[in-house]
Design a protein around this motif. Sequence first.
Motif, PDB file in Angstrom:
ATOM      1  N   SER A 128       0.838  -1.208   0.000  1.00  0.00           N
ATOM      2  CA  SER A 128       0.000   0.000   0.000  1.00  0.00           C
ATOM      3  C   SER A 128       0.872   1.256   0.000  1.00  0.00           C
ATOM      4  O   SER A 128       0.529   2.275  -0.603  1.00  0.00           O
ATOM      5  CB  SER A 128      -0.931   0.002   1.224  1.00  0.00           C
ATOM      6  OG  SER A 128      -0.168  -0.079   2.421  1.00  0.00           O
ATOM      7  N   GLY A 129       2.041   1.158   0.636  1.00  0.00           N
ATOM      8  CA  GLY A 129       2.949   2.312   0.612  1.00  0.00           C
ATOM      9  C   GLY A 129       3.459   2.586  -0.785  1.00  0.00           C
ATOM     10  O   GLY A 129       3.499   3.725  -1.246  1.00  0.00           O
ATOM     11  N   GLU A 131       1.984   1.717  -3.564  1.00  0.00           N
ATOM     12  CA  GLU A 131       0.846   2.201  -4.382  1.00  0.00           C
ATOM     13  C   GLU A 131       0.562   3.670  -4.079  1.00  0.00           C
ATOM     14  O   GLU A 131       0.227   4.444  -4.965  1.00  0.00           O
ATOM     15  CB  GLU A 131      -0.386   1.328  -4.105  1.00  0.00           C
ATOM     16  CG  GLU A 131      -0.271  -0.062  -4.737  1.00  0.00           C
ATOM     17  CD  GLU A 131      -1.401  -1.004  -4.336  1.00  0.00           C
ATOM     18  OE1 GLU A 131      -1.914  -0.858  -3.192  1.00  0.00           O
ATOM     19  OE2 GLU A 131      -1.755  -1.882  -5.140  1.00  0.00           O
ATOM     20  N   ALA A 132       0.772   4.078  -2.837  1.00  0.00           N
ATOM     21  CA  ALA A 132       0.564   5.498  -2.495  1.00  0.00           C
ATOM     22  C   ALA A 132       1.555   6.385  -3.237  1.00  0.00           C
ATOM     23  O   ALA A 132       1.326   7.582  -3.430  1.00  0.00           O
ATOM     24  CB  ALA A 132       0.717   5.697  -0.983  1.00  0.00           C
ATOM     25  N   LEU A 133       2.657   5.788  -3.678  1.00  0.00           N
ATOM     26  CA  LEU A 133       3.655   6.540  -4.456  1.00  0.00           C
ATOM     27  C   LEU A 133       3.485   6.311  -5.950  1.00  0.00           C
ATOM     28  O   LEU A 133       4.381   6.609  -6.750  1.00  0.00           O
ATOM     29  CB  LEU A 133       5.076   6.124  -4.013  1.00  0.00           C
ATOM     30  CG  LEU A 133       5.430   6.470  -2.573  1.00  0.00           C
ATOM     31  CD1 LEU A 133       6.825   5.942  -2.239  1.00  0.00           C
ATOM     32  CD2 LEU A 133       5.351   7.980  -2.329  1.00  0.00           C
ATOM     33  N   GLY A 134       2.346   5.728  -6.335  1.00  0.00           N
ATOM     34  CA  GLY A 134       2.053   5.607  -7.759  1.00  0.00           C
ATOM     35  C   GLY A 134       2.611   4.372  -8.424  1.00  0.00           C
ATOM     36  O   GLY A 134       2.529   4.222  -9.653  1.00  0.00           O
ATOM     37  N   GLY A 153       5.681  12.215  -2.836  1.00  0.00           N
ATOM     38  CA  GLY A 153       4.440  12.237  -2.056  1.00  0.00           C
ATOM     39  C   GLY A 153       4.637  11.744  -0.642  1.00  0.00           C
ATOM     40  O   GLY A 153       5.767  11.577  -0.172  1.00  0.00           O
ATOM     41  N   THR A 154       3.527  11.504   0.022  1.00  0.00           N
ATOM     42  CA  THR A 154       3.537  11.127   1.438  1.00  0.00           C
ATOM     43  C   THR A 154       2.938   9.742   1.623  1.00  0.00           C
ATOM     44  O   THR A 154       1.938   9.389   0.997  1.00  0.00           O
ATOM     45  CB  THR A 154       2.700  12.161   2.244  1.00  0.00           C
ATOM     46  OG1 THR A 154       3.372  13.418   2.174  1.00  0.00           O
ATOM     47  CG2 THR A 154       2.597  11.740   3.709  1.00  0.00           C
ATOM     48  N   VAL A 155       3.609   8.960   2.466  1.00  0.00           N
ATOM     49  CA  VAL A 155       3.099   7.641   2.852  1.00  0.00           C
ATOM     50  C   VAL A 155       2.891   7.657   4.372  1.00  0.00           C
ATOM     51  O   VAL A 155       3.748   8.163   5.115  1.00  0.00           O
ATOM     52  CB  VAL A 155       4.086   6.516   2.494  1.00  0.00           C
ATOM     53  CG1 VAL A 155       3.529   5.159   2.951  1.00  0.00           C
ATOM     54  CG2 VAL A 155       4.374   6.487   0.998  1.00  0.00           C
ATOM     55  N   ARG A 156       1.753   7.180   4.804  1.00  0.00           N
ATOM     56  CA  ARG A 156       1.481   7.097   6.242  1.00  0.00           C
ATOM     57  C   ARG A 156       1.386   5.625   6.640  1.00  0.00           C
ATOM     58  O   ARG A 156       0.476   4.909   6.203  1.00  0.00           O
ATOM     59  CB  ARG A 156       0.179   7.838   6.597  1.00  0.00           C
ATOM     60  CG  ARG A 156       0.259   9.316   6.295  1.00  0.00           C
ATOM     61  CD  ARG A 156      -0.949  10.115   6.750  1.00  0.00           C
ATOM     62  NE  ARG A 156      -0.842  11.506   6.280  1.00  0.00           N
ATOM     63  CZ  ARG A 156      -0.041  12.414   6.827  1.00  0.00           C
ATOM     64  NH1 ARG A 156       0.729  12.067   7.877  1.00  0.00           N
ATOM     65  NH2 ARG A 156       0.023  13.650   6.331  1.00  0.00           N
ATOM     66  N   LEU A 168      10.288   1.286   1.434  1.00  0.00           N
ATOM     67  CA  LEU A 168       9.836   2.590   0.926  1.00  0.00           C
ATOM     68  C   LEU A 168      11.008   3.559   0.778  1.00  0.00           C
ATOM     69  O   LEU A 168      11.072   4.332  -0.180  1.00  0.00           O
ATOM     70  CB  LEU A 168       8.763   3.158   1.862  1.00  0.00           C
ATOM     71  CG  LEU A 168       7.425   2.397   1.816  1.00  0.00           C
ATOM     72  CD1 LEU A 168       6.524   2.809   2.965  1.00  0.00           C
ATOM     73  CD2 LEU A 168       6.733   2.598   0.468  1.00  0.00           C
TER      74      LEU A 168
END
Length: 436
Positions: A128-129, A131-134, A153-156, A168
């Motif tokens: 998911s991290g 994917e959060a970065l595309g 971008g940002t990953v939480r 990551l």
Amino acid sequence: MDTIYINGGRPLRGTLAVQGSKNAVLPLLAAAAAVPGKTVLLHCPPIRDVAVTRALLHGLGVSSCRHGDAIELDAASAVGTAPDAVLAGQLRSSVLLLGALIGRHGSAEIPLPGGCVLGARPLDLHLSGLEALGVRVVCEDGVLRCQGRPSGGTVRLPYPSVGATENLILAALGAAGPVCIHGAAKEPEIRDLAVFLNACGAQITGAGTGLVRIMPSPLHGASHRVLPDRMEAATWLCAAAATGGCLTLTELRPAHLRPVLEVLSRAGCDVTETETALTLRAGALTAPGTVVTGPYPAFPTDAQAPVMAALLLAEGLTRIEETVFENRFRHVPALRALGADIDCTGRTACVRGVKALHGAALTATDLRGAAAMVCAALSAQGESKITQAWHLERGYGQLIQRLRTLGAEIWMEPKQSPTRRTTWNRTESGRASGEP
Ligand code: EPZ
């Protein structure tokens, strides 16, 4: 190493220099695949997981050779993005090649990892991290297929996963813009990874805190000395505490072991330290109260089994709560076979000190569980046998030789003949040519 034998009941005494950290060198080796140049890692432990990782890198075009505790790597012309599935299935940290190859090539096909069976050990936070970065992620037929250069971008992270944080950071090396990781793991091994990558030209800040920032920048080769292994140190300290011995450890960072030192001190051990060394003198042990594992800087889950082994003779009741992995008491049946009094309910183990332990035939279950069996067998009266002892070789280099220098009566059967040496053993022992 198939089976080891231990004749226990002798206090361990002496001095050991702590080896390089398994959980630092493995991400560092993965990171070398992300660096388009030559790198050198110093203070690398002679362990199986390092040999397997070198073989994985070799298959990706990252050559390496070992000279003593130094490993020289060259990833300048490495183009591979699909590591070998059989090798990848032998350890958890093969999943870190996902971030390294995404960071370098924008593409990766990683077989699902192996490693100690401590629970489900999913990869949802890693994926998911990304994917959060595309990054596009597809998991099919046991292979993680990832495509795309990460955006900024940002990953939480909802949980401070060590591996997800490392993956990551590695993927962010090739991002199109700055990356921020909130909720990052704070383990010292993560800071060690950032120190190496920054020496290679990366711009990483905040490693070792919950907020890590990565500003992409061109990378070049560098050399780095691997952090001392705080878990190896914890294991030897537990063996000394369990046997009523006296042990000095050098070349380590006591500050990275604080929760373990506090528990052993509360249990009655006398611990004196400098910035890079410490001495433990075991006394008559009493239960230290409750021990709760958690993400760094809490009590480390990897020390839970060895510390449990050290407290089997401690007078009173010790409660151990394992909050990180859902199945990390697999060593308990073996400790009971040695005569320990342990009750487990869910993620809580209650250890009641007994007067003495006796030798038994045991079967190793995982790396740190096997280490706990060694610590307990060393404190038991009589001879113990531990089968599946190869688990130990994954994370403890030269275990038998090192314990023998402390006075342990420990040996392996069948006596390993030179012809029986496995490829990894010959390579990692440094006696053969440097090829994996
Ligand atoms: C690293 O494993 C270490 N391994 C482990 O050491 C260590 O026990 C662990 O961190 C915790 O400190 C290496 O560094 C090679 P996590 P890792 O991701 O990265 C859950 C040893 O003995 N989780 O921090 O796999 C997971 O199931 C080994 O040296 C998810 O739910 O640990 C676990 O319950 C054993 N989803 C918890 O988080 C994810 O995507 C901690 O896992 C990832 C993890």
